[in-house]
Design an enzyme around this catalytic site. Structure first.
Site, PDB file in Angstrom:
ATOM      1  N   ASP A  38       0.813  -1.222   0.000  1.00  0.00           N
ATOM      2  CA  ASP A  38       0.000   0.000   0.000  1.00  0.00           C
ATOM      3  C   ASP A  38       0.844   1.268   0.000  1.00  0.00           C
ATOM      4  O   ASP A  38       0.314   2.377   0.057  1.00  0.00           O
ATOM      5  CB  ASP A  38      -0.960   0.010   1.185  1.00  0.00           C
ATOM      6  CG  ASP A  38      -0.245   0.004   2.536  1.00  0.00           C
ATOM      7  OD1 ASP A  38       1.009   0.049   2.551  1.00  0.00           O
ATOM      8  OD2 ASP A  38      -0.931  -0.047   3.571  1.00  0.00           O
ATOM      9  N   ARG A  95      13.878  27.207  -0.065  1.00  0.00           N
ATOM     10  CA  ARG A  95      13.712  28.344  -0.973  1.00  0.00           C
ATOM     11  C   ARG A  95      12.572  29.266  -0.575  1.00  0.00           C
ATOM     12  O   ARG A  95      12.676  30.479  -0.683  1.00  0.00           O
ATOM     13  CB  ARG A  95      13.478  27.835  -2.393  1.00  0.00           C
ATOM     14  CG  ARG A  95      14.655  27.052  -2.948  1.00  0.00           C
ATOM     15  CD  ARG A  95      14.468  26.750  -4.407  1.00  0.00           C
ATOM     16  NE  ARG A  95      15.525  25.889  -4.906  1.00  0.00           N
ATOM     17  CZ  ARG A  95      15.840  25.780  -6.180  1.00  0.00           C
ATOM     18  NH1 ARG A  95      15.176  26.466  -7.081  1.00  0.00           N
ATOM     19  NH2 ARG A  95      16.808  24.970  -6.564  1.00  0.00           N
ATOM     20  N   HIS A 130      17.303  32.855   1.073  1.00  0.00           N
ATOM     21  CA  HIS A 130      17.085  34.143   0.419  1.00  0.00           C
ATOM     22  C   HIS A 130      17.085  35.281   1.433  1.00  0.00           C
ATOM     23  O   HIS A 130      18.046  36.013   1.578  1.00  0.00           O
ATOM     24  CB  HIS A 130      15.749  34.143  -0.339  1.00  0.00           C
ATOM     25  CG  HIS A 130      15.775  33.315  -1.581  1.00  0.00           C
ATOM     26  ND1 HIS A 130      16.355  33.735  -2.746  1.00  0.00           N
ATOM     27  CD2 HIS A 130      15.279  32.077  -1.823  1.00  0.00           C
ATOM     28  CE1 HIS A 130      16.230  32.793  -3.670  1.00  0.00           C
ATOM     29  NE2 HIS A 130      15.581  31.775  -3.136  1.00  0.00           N
ATOM     30  N   ASP A 170      23.523  34.856 -11.091  1.00  0.00           N
ATOM     31  CA  ASP A 170      22.596  35.801 -10.464  1.00  0.00           C
ATOM     32  C   ASP A 170      23.240  36.360  -9.203  1.00  0.00           C
ATOM     33  O   ASP A 170      24.308  35.918  -8.780  1.00  0.00           O
ATOM     34  CB  ASP A 170      21.248  35.134 -10.148  1.00  0.00           C
ATOM     35  CG  ASP A 170      21.395  33.865  -9.321  1.00  0.00           C
ATOM     36  OD1 ASP A 170      22.308  33.803  -8.472  1.00  0.00           O
ATOM     37  OD2 ASP A 170      20.610  32.920  -9.525  1.00  0.00           O
ATOM     38  N   LYS A 193      19.574  38.736 -12.621  1.00  0.00           N
ATOM     39  CA  LYS A 193      18.540  37.819 -13.112  1.00  0.00           C
ATOM     40  C   LYS A 193      17.165  38.279 -12.672  1.00  0.00           C
ATOM     41  O   LYS A 193      16.970  38.698 -11.536  1.00  0.00           O
ATOM     42  CB  LYS A 193      18.788  36.397 -12.586  1.00  0.00           C
ATOM     43  CG  LYS A 193      17.758  35.374 -13.055  1.00  0.00           C
ATOM     44  CD  LYS A 193      18.093  33.962 -12.595  1.00  0.00           C
ATOM     45  CE  LYS A 193      17.764  33.715 -11.148  1.00  0.00           C
ATOM     46  NZ  LYS A 193      17.937  32.303 -10.750  1.00  0.00           N
ATOM     47  N   ASP A 219      27.549  28.063  -9.312  1.00  0.00           N
ATOM     48  CA  ASP A 219      26.301  28.310  -8.587  1.00  0.00           C
ATOM     49  C   ASP A 219      26.106  27.217  -7.541  1.00  0.00           C
ATOM     50  O   ASP A 219      26.831  26.215  -7.530  1.00  0.00           O
ATOM     51  CB  ASP A 219      25.124  28.341  -9.565  1.00  0.00           C
ATOM     52  CG  ASP A 219      23.968  29.197  -9.066  1.00  0.00           C
ATOM     53  OD1 ASP A 219      24.060  29.756  -7.955  1.00  0.00           O
ATOM     54  OD2 ASP A 219      22.961  29.300  -9.780  1.00  0.00           O
TER      55      ASP A 219
END
Length: 298
Positions: A38, A95, A130, A170, A193, A219
């Site tokens: 399941d 994020r 951020h 960026d 960016k 990056d």
């Protein structure tokens, strides 16, 4: 004689776990998984655990893995763990740190607070933050340790592309670009960016001369590949002799790597935070050092 600490890991991350165990002096022990018809999951940990336990789980493709943490962490406590650390080289759901529309869940706040209830220490590499400046703001554990792979990637780039021009796609990449470039005196700059959607970006090159340069885009994450592909195409159009890419986390969803190469990128390099054929930099020694800090402070 003090019983050594244990490193718990899952079968799909065995190579990275064994490297970390060797670097840290921890005893590797596999967590066994069974999936019922399941879809529910059963985990089996070692029957006895020492006071110091580390769980390695990189949280790309996170949904099953978050369930594993939900089951594994309290079980480890029941089996003897007193100080429990999570090593998540890639840390998911970092994020979104605010609601961009009414009713949106702020995943960073929710997942980070939940992890802090399970683990005494959370260790990660180049988290995608951020509007918060420290991991502790997102994951309020007793110990929240952020590491960066940028210097290691910088070493790799300096060896394989001497004199390369490091280009950040960026503004968020500026911190990694600076770390990687400074150690080797490499020229560097950062693009600007504008994100137009999940799969659309507008990138503007910085005011620098890329003609004849061996450019390396650096990056933290390669996910859809659109940002890196767009930046690579612009750099080549501006006269770059070549463009390669180096990232910490090779998430590479769908045809992302193909998209990046089709834009003119030559080599694609990554760390082993996420297992991928592009892995060229191992994080074991870096993570082992952080585990030593956590053990001393804990």
């Amino acid at each position: 004689m003090t019983q050594p600490g244990v490193l718990l890991y899952f079968e799909d991350e065995a190579p990275a776990a064994l490297r970390l165990a060797e670097a840290s002096g921890l005893e590797p022990q596999q967590v066994h998984r069974h999936r019922f018809p399941d879809g529910e999951m059963q985990l089996t940990l070692p029957a006895r655990l020492p006071p110091r336990v580390v769980l390695l789980r990189s949280l790309h493709q996170p949904h099953d893995k978050l369930t594993e943490l939900l089951l594994a962490a309290p079980t480890a406590r029941q089996l003897g763990a007193v100080h429990l650390s999570l090593v998540a080289p890639y840390l998911a759901y970092m994020r979104q740190d605010k609601a961009f529309a009414p009713g949106q869940a702020v995943s960073q706040r929710i997942v980070g607070a939940w992890l802090a209830t399970l683990f005494d220490a959370v260790i990660t590499v180049d988290p995608h933050l951020h509007r918060v400046t420290t991991l502790a703001e997102a994951v309020p554990a007793q110990q929240a340790i952020t590491l960066s792979a940028a210097p290691l990637l910088g070493n790799w780039i300096a060896k394989h592309r001497p004199g390369a021009f490091l280009l950040g796609p960026d503004s968020e990449s500026a911190q990694w670009i600076s770390q990687a470039a400074t150690a080797h005196g490499l020229p560097h700059a950062v693009c600007s960016k504008e994100r137009l959607g999940d799969r659309a970006v507008r990138i503007t090159l910085p005011a620098c001369d890329l003609r004849g340069q061996a450019v390396v885009l650096l990056d933290d994450v390669a996910s859809s590949g659109h940002t890196l592909a767009t930046a690579a195409a612009l750099a080549l159009a501006a006269g770059a002799a070549s463009v390669d890419v180096a990232v910490t986390h090779a998430l590479l969803a769908g045809d992302a790597l193909q998209r990046i190469h089709q834009a003119g990128v030559g080599e694609f390099w990554s760390t082993d935070s996420v297992t991928h054929p592009s892995n060229v930099v191992t994080l074991a020694a870096l993570l082992a050092q952080a585990l030593s800090w956590a053990a001393a402070a804990g």
